[in-house]
Design an enzyme around this catalytic site. Structure first.
Site, PDB file in Angstrom:
ATOM      1  CB  ILE A 138      -0.936   0.001   1.242  1.00  0.00           C
ATOM      2  CG1 ILE A 138      -1.895  -1.199   1.161  1.00  0.00           C
ATOM      3  CG2 ILE A 138      -1.691   1.320   1.378  1.00  0.00           C
ATOM      4  CD1 ILE A 138      -2.777  -1.240  -0.065  1.00  0.00           C
ATOM      5  NE  ARG A 182     -14.159  -9.749  -1.230  1.00  0.00           N
ATOM      6  CZ  ARG A 182     -14.805  -9.915  -2.383  1.00  0.00           C
ATOM      7  NH1 ARG A 182     -16.040  -9.499  -2.495  1.00  0.00           N
ATOM      8  NH2 ARG A 182     -14.221 -10.508  -3.399  1.00  0.00           N
ATOM      9  CE  LYS A 215      -9.194  -2.138   5.281  1.00  0.00           C
ATOM     10  NZ  LYS A 215      -8.928  -2.267   3.880  1.00  0.00           N
ATOM     11  CB  CYS A 234      -7.265  -7.558   4.037  1.00  0.00           C
ATOM     12  SG  CYS A 234      -5.844  -6.765   3.323  1.00  0.00           S
ATOM     13  CG  ASN A 242     -11.433  -6.043   4.449  1.00  0.00           C
ATOM     14  OD1 ASN A 242     -11.914  -5.817   3.337  1.00  0.00           O
ATOM     15  ND2 ASN A 242     -10.186  -5.750   4.747  1.00  0.00           N
TER      16      ASN A 242
END
Ligand code: SAJ
Length: 421
Positions: free
Chosen positions: A12, A208, A201, A255, A205
């Site tokens: 990143i 998902r 944030k 992640c 995730n």
């Protein structure tokens, strides 16, 4: 001219630093790894991502890498925040040392941006007190969380085009951060406070992970019911308000396999998030369960693992479900040979395809690399022709025509016998 110092030149930090440099800022990249610093200053990139080569060429005149911290106007922290696996708690040591390094250089009016993924409250409770060791107080300097949202394999495209969230400790922090990112972000930039941004944030995730866990549970139910889960999910997703993800051998990457546990570390009210994690972590066990029938009674049973990176067409093997699967397979007494056309570094030896399949009894496709679609199965010199496709990815008729028994994870068909351990 605004000078930006980016701490951490990984997946990143480096692309972000180069995007700022291309946008005209003077950018200094800091990394504790001297090899990365040297490579960059010699014009070599330490990682592969589509478009990164061109970006590096455009950005080089505004970018230098070093190990020492300079003074700057903006400090951006993009260091890893790993999980301490055995206690399921985040490890903020890299964030701590980055903040400590910054506090030694911090001047009035500076902006500190945290991009690393952290538990809610980290900017306020953890980073700010370290920065205040500089002698400055909040208000003298500014601080915001701007979580990255880019998916590996499409990092640059997503960094530029995705919407972003900026959460600041005060309004000036938000405004300054928004202005800096507007230099390359074409998506919209939404603003909030730092703690909410940290939370957002993590829930992205987590949602998902929970959705994939549902798909993985459905795959196992479908196998029990004699139903093809891939067809069933495809049909359910024709409903305008249903969007179930795909089952597979488990969830990898640095992640989605980790962030849900950053969300739960400060709460005792967690149920579904932990259950989802457990389901996804148990998928390699389910894949083994599918293989036993094929290998039952064979002398020196041997399997070929196709794909060890955590998802298709990338080299990243962090948290890959392949690792757990291989360990389980070895514990059952299977010899395991691995092949991956993308991965370069892995805990086990990576072999060319012919070596990995020679005298093997079963191919287990773990990763959906496009290159696997071009394999000619008739050329493989296997002892027994069995294939388990955990991603429903290959042209199965082609493999069956070459004499392979094919099992697709969740297709509702068992492998013929029922030799459970
Ligand atoms: N996977 C499935 N089924 C699916 C989708 C994924 O089993 O339907 C598996 C993949 O094979 C892989 C794992 O999940 O092993 C994670 O892959 P991914 O493509 O879902 O996500 P990452 O980890 O590569 O990137 C995610 C992204 N987050 C979201 O989409 C919400 C990305 O946008 C984030 O920036 C990134 O995490 C991050 O750094 O946080």
């Amino acid at each position: 001219m605004t000078k930006i110092c980016v701490l951490g030149l990984g997946y990143i930090g480096l692309p972000t630093a180069l995007l700022f440099a291309q946008g005209g800022f003077t950018v200094v990249g800091i990394d504790i790894n001297e090899k990365i610093v040297q490579a960059l200053n010699n014009g070599e990139l330490p990682l592969n991502e589509p478009g990164l080569d061109d970006l590096f060429l455009n950005a080089r005149s505004n970018f230098t890498a070093q190990t020492e911290m300079p003074e700057a106007d903006v400090f951006l922290i993009a260091v890893p925040t790993p999980l301490k696996r055995s206690i399921r708690v985040s490890d903020l040591d890299y964030v701590r040392s980055a903040a400590e390094m910054i506090s030694l250089r911090l001047r009035k009016g500076n902006l500190v941006i945290l991009e690393s993924t952290v538990p809610p409250g980290t900017c306020e409770n953890f980073v700010l007190p370290i920065l205040e060791k500089s002698g400055l107080k909040r208000g003298d300097f500014f601080c915001a969380h701007c979580p990255e949202r880019a998916i590996p394999g499409k990092t640059l495209h997503e960094m530029i085009n995705n919407d972003r969230i900026v959460g600041g400790i005060d309004k000036k922090s938000v405004d300054l951060t928004k202005e800096i990112y507007s230099s390359f972000v074409k998506g919209r930039i939404f603003t909030t406070d730092a703690k909410t941004a940290e939370f957002v944030k993590l829930i992205e995730n987590t949602s998902r992970d929970v959705n994939i866990a549902l798909a993985n549970e459905l795959a196992q139910i479908a196998d029990n019911c004699g139903i093809d889960v891939w067809e069933a999910i495809g049909l359910a997703n024709k409903h305008p308000r249903v969007q179930i993800l795909q089952p597979g051998p488990g969830v990898g990457g640095h992640c989605i396999a980790i962030d849900p546990l950053f969300l739960t570390e400060n709460s005792t009210q967690t149920r579904i998030i932990h259950i989802a994690r457990d389901i996804n972590e148990s998928m390699p066990n389910y894949v083994i369960h599918n293989i036993r029938d094929y290998l039952y009674g064979l002398k020196d049973p041997t399997i070929s693992v196709f794909g060890v990176s955590y998802k298709g067409d990338i080299e990243d093997t962090r948290e890959t479900p392949a690792l757990k699967f291989i360990q389980l397979a070895r514990n059952e007494g299977y010899q395991v040979k691995c092949h991956d056309p993308c991965a370069k570094k892995f805990e086990y030896e990576l072999l060319e395809m012919d070596k990995a399949t020679e005298d093997s009894d079963c191919i287990v496709l773990i990763t959906d690399h496009k290159a696997f679609r071009h394999i000619d199965p008739s050329m493989l010199n296997m002892r027994n022709r069995n294939l388990i496709d955990t991603r429903n990815f290959l042209d199965h008729d082609k493999w069956r025509d070459c004499g392979f028994n094919v099992k697709i994870l969740g297709n509702g068909l068992d492998t013929g016998h029922s030799h459970q351990k």
